[in-house]
Design a protein around this motif. Sequence first.
Motif, PDB file in Angstrom:
ATOM      1  N   ALA A  44       8.554   6.546  -6.213  1.00 48.94           N
ATOM      2  CA  ALA A  44       9.418   5.466  -6.695  1.00 48.94           C
ATOM      3  C   ALA A  44       8.812   4.820  -7.939  1.00 48.94           C
ATOM      4  O   ALA A  44       9.524   4.526  -8.912  1.00 48.94           O
ATOM      5  CB  ALA A  44       9.620   4.435  -5.600  1.00 48.94           C
ATOM      6  N   LYS A  45       7.508   4.611  -7.927  1.00 49.28           N
ATOM      7  CA  LYS A  45       6.832   4.044  -9.101  1.00 49.28           C
ATOM      8  C   LYS A  45       6.971   4.974 -10.296  1.00 49.28           C
ATOM      9  O   LYS A  45       7.207   4.530 -11.424  1.00 49.28           O
ATOM     10  CB  LYS A  45       5.358   3.812  -8.811  1.00 49.28           C
ATOM     11  N   ARG A  46       6.793   6.249 -10.063  1.00 55.08           N
ATOM     12  CA  ARG A  46       6.886   7.237 -11.142  1.00 55.08           C
ATOM     13  C   ARG A  46       8.291   7.241 -11.743  1.00 55.08           C
ATOM     14  O   ARG A  46       8.451   7.257 -12.965  1.00 55.08           O
ATOM     15  CB  ARG A  46       6.526   8.617 -10.613  1.00 55.08           C
ATOM     16  N   GLU A  47       9.299   7.214 -10.887  1.00 55.10           N
ATOM     17  CA  GLU A  47      10.681   7.186 -11.378  1.00 55.10           C
ATOM     18  C   GLU A  47      10.984   5.895 -12.129  1.00 55.10           C
ATOM     19  O   GLU A  47      11.662   5.909 -13.153  1.00 55.10           O
ATOM     20  CB  GLU A  47      11.663   7.354 -10.214  1.00 55.10           C
ATOM     21  N   ALA A  48      10.459   4.775 -11.638  1.00 48.59           N
ATOM     22  CA  ALA A  48      10.668   3.505 -12.328  1.00 48.59           C
ATOM     23  C   ALA A  48      10.017   3.530 -13.704  1.00 48.59           C
ATOM     24  O   ALA A  48      10.588   3.021 -14.684  1.00 48.59           O
ATOM     25  CB  ALA A  48      10.115   2.358 -11.490  1.00 48.59           C
ATOM     26  N   LEU A  49       8.839   4.128 -13.806  1.00 49.10           N
ATOM     27  CA  LEU A  49       8.158   4.235 -15.094  1.00 49.10           C
ATOM     28  C   LEU A  49       8.964   5.103 -16.056  1.00 49.10           C
ATOM     29  O   LEU A  49       9.149   4.751 -17.224  1.00 49.10           O
ATOM     30  CB  LEU A  49       6.762   4.799 -14.902  1.00 49.10           C
ATOM     31  N   LYS A  50       9.461   6.243 -15.556  1.00 54.98           N
ATOM     32  CA  LYS A  50      10.283   7.111 -16.392  1.00 54.98           C
ATOM     33  C   LYS A  50      11.535   6.392 -16.877  1.00 54.98           C
ATOM     34  O   LYS A  50      11.925   6.509 -18.038  1.00 54.98           O
ATOM     35  CB  LYS A  50      10.701   8.365 -15.618  1.00 54.98           C
ATOM     36  N   LYS A  51      12.148   5.642 -15.988  1.00 59.69           N
ATOM     37  CA  LYS A  51      13.359   4.911 -16.348  1.00 59.69           C
ATOM     38  C   LYS A  51      13.073   3.865 -17.415  1.00 59.69           C
ATOM     39  O   LYS A  51      13.829   3.728 -18.379  1.00 59.69           O
ATOM     40  CB  LYS A  51      13.951   4.242 -15.106  1.00 59.69           C
TER      41      LYS A  51
END
Length: 64
Positions: A44-51
């Motif tokens: 979830a953190k990784r996806e939030a960073l990508k977003k």
Amino acid sequence: MIGVKVKDNESVDRAINRFKKLITRSRILMEYKERQQFTKPSEAKREALKKSVREERRRQRYNY
């Protein structure tokens, strides 16, 4: 709860299209799909960073 009332002289297809637009704008389906499967906190953190990176690039593109 989202609902659409069919107006006078409006076809059902048109009312369905209005309903679909309301659903996509309210992000109900996206939230439903997200709740269908568990994502690990690290993912979830990784996806939030990508977003956030995507959004920042988009802002940079339009804010000369």
